[in-house]
Scaffold this motif. Structure first.
Motif, PDB file in Angstrom:
ATOM      1  N   LEU A  90       9.012  51.566   3.247  1.00  0.00           N
ATOM      2  CA  LEU A  90      10.324  51.974   2.770  1.00  0.00           C
ATOM      3  C   LEU A  90      10.416  53.492   2.790  1.00  0.00           C
ATOM      4  CD1 LEU A  90      13.073  51.343   1.422  1.00  0.00           C
ATOM      5  CD2 LEU A  90      11.859  51.331  -0.779  1.00  0.00           C
ATOM      6  N   THR A  91      11.261  54.029   3.673  1.00  0.00           N
ATOM      7  CA  THR A  91      11.339  55.478   3.851  1.00  0.00           C
ATOM      8  C   THR A  91      12.624  56.095   3.342  1.00  0.00           C
ATOM      9  OG1 THR A  91      12.198  55.159   6.098  1.00  0.00           O
ATOM     10  CG2 THR A  91       9.816  55.431   5.860  1.00  0.00           C
ATOM     11  N   VAL A  92      13.715  55.327   3.342  1.00  0.00           N
ATOM     12  CA  VAL A  92      15.022  55.883   2.986  1.00  0.00           C
ATOM     13  C   VAL A  92      15.804  54.888   2.149  1.00  0.00           C
ATOM     14  CG1 VAL A  92      17.254  56.660   3.876  1.00  0.00           C
ATOM     15  CG2 VAL A  92      15.165  57.341   5.045  1.00  0.00           C
ATOM     16  N   ALA A  93      16.428  55.369   1.097  1.00  0.00           N
ATOM     17  CA  ALA A  93      17.374  54.584   0.306  1.00  0.00           C
ATOM     18  C   ALA A  93      18.595  55.451   0.066  1.00  0.00           C
ATOM     19  CB  ALA A  93      16.758  54.143  -1.019  1.00  0.00           C
ATOM     20  N   THR A  94      19.776  54.939   0.401  1.00  0.00           N
ATOM     21  CA  THR A  94      20.974  55.768   0.308  1.00  0.00           C
ATOM     22  C   THR A  94      22.029  55.139  -0.599  1.00  0.00           C
ATOM     23  OG1 THR A  94      22.306  54.822   2.121  1.00  0.00           O
ATOM     24  CG2 THR A  94      20.546  56.372   2.725  1.00  0.00           C
ATOM     25  N   ALA A  95      22.963  55.974  -1.016  1.00  0.00           N
ATOM     26  CA  ALA A  95      24.069  55.534  -1.860  1.00  0.00           C
ATOM     27  C   ALA A  95      25.260  56.440  -1.598  1.00  0.00           C
ATOM     28  CB  ALA A  95      23.676  55.562  -3.332  1.00  0.00           C
ATOM     29  N   HIS A  96      26.385  56.091  -2.174  1.00  0.00           N
ATOM     30  CA  HIS A  96      27.579  56.937  -2.073  1.00  0.00           C
ATOM     31  C   HIS A  96      27.667  57.839  -3.303  1.00  0.00           C
ATOM     32  CE1 HIS A  96      29.176  55.364   1.637  1.00  0.00           C
ATOM     33  NE2 HIS A  96      29.113  54.117   1.193  1.00  0.00           N
ATOM     34  N   SER A  97      28.262  57.355  -4.368  1.00  0.00           N
ATOM     35  CA  SER A  97      28.472  58.198  -5.548  1.00  0.00           C
ATOM     36  C   SER A  97      27.163  58.582  -6.234  1.00  0.00           C
ATOM     37  CB  SER A  97      29.393  57.484  -6.549  1.00  0.00           C
ATOM     38  OG  SER A  97      28.814  56.271  -6.993  1.00  0.00           O
ATOM     39  N   GLN A  98      26.105  57.790  -6.025  1.00  0.00           N
ATOM     40  CA  GLN A  98      24.821  58.065  -6.678  1.00  0.00           C
ATOM     41  C   GLN A  98      23.883  58.880  -5.790  1.00  0.00           C
ATOM     42  OE1 GLN A  98      24.132  57.452  -9.722  1.00  0.00           O
ATOM     43  NE2 GLN A  98      25.131  55.606 -10.453  1.00  0.00           N
ATOM     44  N   ALA A  99      24.346  59.323  -4.635  1.00  0.00           N
ATOM     45  CA  ALA A  99      23.501  60.144  -3.771  1.00  0.00           C
ATOM     46  C   ALA A  99      22.995  61.371  -4.523  1.00  0.00           C
ATOM     47  CB  ALA A  99      24.278  60.563  -2.528  1.00  0.00           C
ATOM     48  N   GLY A 100      21.719  61.652  -4.378  1.00  0.00           N
ATOM     49  CA  GLY A 100      21.093  62.768  -5.075  1.00  0.00           C
ATOM     50  C   GLY A 100      20.435  62.379  -6.379  1.00  0.00           C
ATOM     51  N   ALA A 101      20.673  61.162  -6.844  1.00  0.00           N
ATOM     52  CA  ALA A 101      20.094  60.716  -8.118  1.00  0.00           C
ATOM     53  C   ALA A 101      18.678  60.191  -7.915  1.00  0.00           C
ATOM     54  CB  ALA A 101      20.962  59.618  -8.736  1.00  0.00           C
ATOM     55  N   PRO A 102      17.785  60.433  -8.878  1.00  0.00           N
ATOM     56  CA  PRO A 102      16.453  59.822  -8.813  1.00  0.00           C
ATOM     57  C   PRO A 102      16.585  58.297  -8.882  1.00  0.00           C
ATOM     58  CG  PRO A 102      16.538  61.570 -10.467  1.00  0.00           C
ATOM     59  CD  PRO A 102      17.946  61.300 -10.065  1.00  0.00           C
ATOM     60  N   LEU A 103      15.815  57.610  -8.066  1.00  0.00           N
ATOM     61  CA  LEU A 103      15.934  56.158  -8.001  1.00  0.00           C
ATOM     62  C   LEU A 103      15.701  55.506  -9.360  1.00  0.00           C
ATOM     63  CD1 LEU A 103      16.288  53.592  -6.323  1.00  0.00           C
ATOM     64  CD2 LEU A 103      13.838  53.692  -5.802  1.00  0.00           C
ATOM     65  N   GLY A 104      14.725  56.018 -10.124  1.00  0.00           N
ATOM     66  CA  GLY A 104      14.403  55.423 -11.414  1.00  0.00           C
ATOM     67  C   GLY A 104      15.521  55.521 -12.425  1.00  0.00           C
ATOM     68  N   ARG A 105      16.424  56.495 -12.238  1.00  0.00           N
ATOM     69  CA  ARG A 105      17.562  56.607 -13.153  1.00  0.00           C
ATOM     70  C   ARG A 105      18.615  55.536 -12.847  1.00  0.00           C
ATOM     71  NH1 ARG A 105      20.599  62.116 -12.849  1.00  0.00           N
ATOM     72  NH2 ARG A 105      22.033  60.981 -11.476  1.00  0.00           N
ATOM     73  N   VAL A 106      18.754  55.174 -11.574  1.00  0.00           N
ATOM     74  CA  VAL A 106      19.725  54.167 -11.168  1.00  0.00           C
ATOM     75  C   VAL A 106      19.169  52.764 -11.364  1.00  0.00           C
ATOM     76  CG1 VAL A 106      21.121  53.319  -9.235  1.00  0.00           C
ATOM     77  CG2 VAL A 106      20.719  55.781  -9.506  1.00  0.00           C
ATOM     78  N   HIS A 107      17.899  52.577 -11.037  1.00  0.00           N
ATOM     79  CA  HIS A 107      17.223  51.285 -11.187  1.00  0.00           C
ATOM     80  C   HIS A 107      15.958  51.500 -12.018  1.00  0.00           C
ATOM     81  CE1 HIS A 107      19.821  49.224  -8.353  1.00  0.00           C
ATOM     82  NE2 HIS A 107      19.544  50.093  -7.402  1.00  0.00           N
ATOM     83  N   PRO A 108      16.042  51.409 -13.348  1.00  0.00           N
ATOM     84  CA  PRO A 108      14.870  51.686 -14.189  1.00  0.00           C
ATOM     85  C   PRO A 108      13.658  50.822 -13.865  1.00  0.00           C
ATOM     86  CG  PRO A 108      16.866  51.598 -15.514  1.00  0.00           C
ATOM     87  CD  PRO A 108      17.253  51.147 -14.147  1.00  0.00           C
ATOM     88  N   GLN A 109      13.889  49.622 -13.322  1.00  0.00           N
ATOM     89  CA  GLN A 109      12.770  48.752 -12.969  1.00  0.00           C
ATOM     90  C   GLN A 109      11.957  49.307 -11.804  1.00  0.00           C
ATOM     91  OE1 GLN A 109      15.913  48.282 -12.190  1.00  0.00           O
ATOM     92  NE2 GLN A 109      16.216  46.974 -10.406  1.00  0.00           N
ATOM     93  N   LEU A 110      12.504  50.313 -11.110  1.00  0.00           N
ATOM     94  CA  LEU A 110      11.828  50.906  -9.955  1.00  0.00           C
ATOM     95  C   LEU A 110      11.370  52.336 -10.247  1.00  0.00           C
ATOM     96  CD1 LEU A 110      14.318  49.691  -7.190  1.00  0.00           C
ATOM     97  CD2 LEU A 110      12.194  48.584  -7.920  1.00  0.00           C
ATOM     98  N   ALA A 111      11.157  52.633 -11.515  1.00  0.00           N
ATOM     99  CA  ALA A 111      10.829  54.005 -11.916  1.00  0.00           C
ATOM    100  C   ALA A 111       9.550  54.516 -11.266  1.00  0.00           C
ATOM    101  CB  ALA A 111      10.714  54.093 -13.435  1.00  0.00           C
ATOM    102  N   SER A 112       8.632  53.640 -10.920  1.00  0.00           N
ATOM    103  CA  SER A 112       7.378  54.082 -10.310  1.00  0.00           C
ATOM    104  C   SER A 112       7.531  54.463  -8.844  1.00  0.00           C
ATOM    105  CB  SER A 112       6.309  52.996 -10.452  1.00  0.00           C
ATOM    106  OG  SER A 112       6.716  51.801  -9.803  1.00  0.00           O
ATOM    107  N   LEU A 113       8.687  54.163  -8.247  1.00  0.00           N
ATOM    108  CA  LEU A 113       8.956  54.585  -6.873  1.00  0.00           C
ATOM    109  C   LEU A 113       9.514  56.011  -6.909  1.00  0.00           C
ATOM    110  CD1 LEU A 113      10.643  51.529  -5.089  1.00  0.00           C
ATOM    111  CD2 LEU A 113       8.385  52.492  -4.654  1.00  0.00           C
ATOM    112  N   ASP A 114       8.770  56.931  -6.374  1.00  0.00           N
ATOM    113  CA  ASP A 114       9.183  58.335  -6.401  1.00  0.00           C
ATOM    114  C   ASP A 114      10.130  58.595  -5.233  1.00  0.00           C
ATOM    115  OD1 ASP A 114       9.405  61.009  -6.948  1.00  0.00           O
ATOM    116  OD2 ASP A 114       7.471  61.555  -6.056  1.00  0.00           O
ATOM    117  N   MET A 115      11.408  58.230  -5.428  1.00  0.00           N
ATOM    118  CA  MET A 115      12.409  58.397  -4.381  1.00  0.00           C
ATOM    119  C   MET A 115      13.685  58.971  -4.970  1.00  0.00           C
ATOM    120  SD  MET A 115      12.142  54.907  -2.064  1.00  0.00           S
ATOM    121  CE  MET A 115      13.098  55.663  -0.728  1.00  0.00           C
ATOM    122  N   THR A 116      14.416  59.667  -4.148  1.00  0.00           N
ATOM    123  CA  THR A 116      15.748  60.142  -4.492  1.00  0.00           C
ATOM    124  C   THR A 116      16.738  59.513  -3.530  1.00  0.00           C
ATOM    125  OG1 THR A 116      14.910  62.255  -5.313  1.00  0.00           O
ATOM    126  CG2 THR A 116      17.240  62.161  -4.716  1.00  0.00           C
TER     127      THR A 116
END
Length: 336
Positions: free
Chosen positions: A30-56
Motif C-alpha cells: 500500500l503506497t498511496v491513499a487519497t481523499a478530497h476534503s480530507q487530503a493532507g490529514a493524517p490517516l489515523g485521525r480519519v480512521h483511528p483503527q488505522l493509527a499504526s499506519l504512518d500515512m497522510t
C-alpha cells in the motif's frame, strides 16, 4: 517491493476497510491513499483503527495515483469514470462505485442519471464463468452491496429453473455504513437507534444490477435501514416452478453451486444466517426454506456490507486479476 496499490476515496467507510485489508495483505504494498476534503490529514485521525499506519492522505488526482500497479476507486457513484479514463492503460483498476456495472446505458440514466460511462467486467467471481473473465480483465466493476447478497442467493435458483424469473421479491436490511460517511440528519445515532425504516422503495439503483446478474425479469426490492453499523440481511423469495420443491432441494441446488467457493457457506438445516457472523469477513451465509402457506421458495443471505459487499470483494477481484491466490489477505471467518 510487492505489487504497489493505491486507494482513491480512502476517507470513506469502504476506503478505510480497503486500507485495513491491504495493510495485512501478503503481496500488496500500500503506497498511496487519497481523499478530497480530507487530503493532507493524517490517516489515523480519519480512521483511528488505522493509527499504526504512518500515512497522510493525498489528493485524488491522476499524478498521485498513476504510479501504482493497481488502483482501487472507492469514490461516490458517478465520480469514478472521469478519473479512471485518465489513468494509464498499464494500471489495473477495481472500481467500487457503480459507474461501470451496468450493460444497458439507458438503465444507468434511469436509476443514476447522466451519461453512462461504459461497461467493465463485472466483479462477482462466484457467478459461472465470471472468475475467468476477471482474470483476463484490467478493469473490473465491483458489485453493489445489496446486489452481492441478493445475487448469491438468487442466481442459482433461476439458473437451475427452480423458481420463476418473473416473480422475485427481496427485502433487505443494511447497516448505516452503506449510506456513506457524509453527515446526514437521518443517520444520526439518535435517529437510527431503536428504529427500522425503508428507503428508495420501488426505485433502488441496485435493481437493474441484480436483474442483469441473475436473469430475474421482474424484481420487487425493498431496502431497510437497520440500527447497526455493518451488515446486510437479505430475504429473497420466488415462486417455485414445481409444487414438489422442498427446502432440502433448494439447499442442494445452492450447495452444488457453491461447493468449490471458499467464501460462500450454505448453512446446515436449522441454522440461520446472522450478520454478526460475517462481520469483518468476505463471507456470505445462506439458508433456504419453503413457505408452508404460500409455497414460495425463501433464501436468506447474510454478508458484511463493507466486506463481501464492498472492500473484501474488491480485494478478491484484485487477487484474481493479478494471478494471486484468491483468498490472499482475506478471511471467510467473522469476528463475532
Amino acid at each position: 517491493m510487492g505489487i504497489t496499490v493505491a486507494v482513491a476515496g480512502a476517507s470513506g467507510y469502504a476506503g478505510g476497510e480497503l486500507l485495513r485489508l491491504l495493510a495485512g495483505h501478503p503481496q500488496f504494498d500500500l503506497t498511496v491513499a487519497t481523499a478530497h476534503s480530507q487530503a493532507g490529514a493524517p490517516l489515523g485521525r480519519v480512521h483511528p483503527q488505522l493509527a499504526s499506519l504512518d500515512m497522510t492522505l493525498g489528493s485524488t488526482d491522476v499524478e498521485t495515483l498513476s504510479g501504482a500497479d493497481l488502483v482501487f476507486l472507492a469514490l461516490p457513484h458517478g465520480e469514478s469514470a472521469a478519473l479512471a479514463a485518465q489513468l494509464p492503460a498499464s494500471v489495473k483498476i477495481v472500481d467500487l462505485g457503480a459507474d461501470h456495472r451496468l450493460i444497458d446505458g439507458s438503465l444507468w440514466t434511469k436509476y443514476y442519471g447522466g451519461e453512462h460511462a461504459g461497461t467493465w467486467t463485472y466483479g462477482l467471481p462466484e457467478l459461472p464463468g465470471q472468475r475467468e473473465r476477471i482474470a483476463r480483465a484490467d478493469r473490473v466493476a465491483n458489485t453493489g452491496c445489496y446486489a452481492v447478497a441478493t445475487t448469491l442467493a438468487l442466481a442459482p435458483l433461476i439458473a437451475s429453473g427452480l423458481i420463476e424469473a418473473e416473480d422475485v421479491v427481496v427485502v433487505a436490511a443494511s447497516g448505516t455504513t452503506g449510506a456513506g460517511k457524509s453527515a446526514k440528519v437521518h443517520l444520526l445515532g439518535s435517529e437510527v437507534m431503536s428504529d427500522l425504516s425503508p428507503y428508495k422503495v420501488g426505485a433502488h439503483q441496485h435493481v437493474p444490477e441484480i436483474k442483469q446478474a441473475t436473469g430475474a425479469r421482474t424484481l420487487s426490492f425493498t431496502p431497510v435501514l437497520a440500527p447497526m453499523p455493518r451488515g446486510i440481511l437479505a430475504t429473497v423469495t420466488g415462486r417455485p416452478t414445481s409444487c414438489d420443491i422442498t427446502s432440502a432441494v433448494v439447499r442442494e441446488v445452492l450447495s452444488d453451486a457453491y461447493a468449490a467457493e471458499p467464501f460462500v457457506t450454505v448453512l446446515p438445516d436449522g441454522a440461520v444466517p446472522h450478520t454478526s457472523a460475517t462481520l469483518g469477513s468476505n463471507s456470505c451465509h445462506l439458508q433456504a426454506a419453503v413457505d408452508v402457506d404460500s409455497g414460495r421458495v425463501i433464501v436468506v443471505s447474510a454478508i458484511d456490507n463493507l466486506g463481501k459487499g464492498a472492500s473484501a470483494q474488491a480485494v478478491q477481484c484484485a487477487n484474481i486479476m493479478l494471478g494471486l491466490p484468491e483468498s490472499a489477505g482475506l478471511t471467510a471467518f467473522g469476528v463475532r
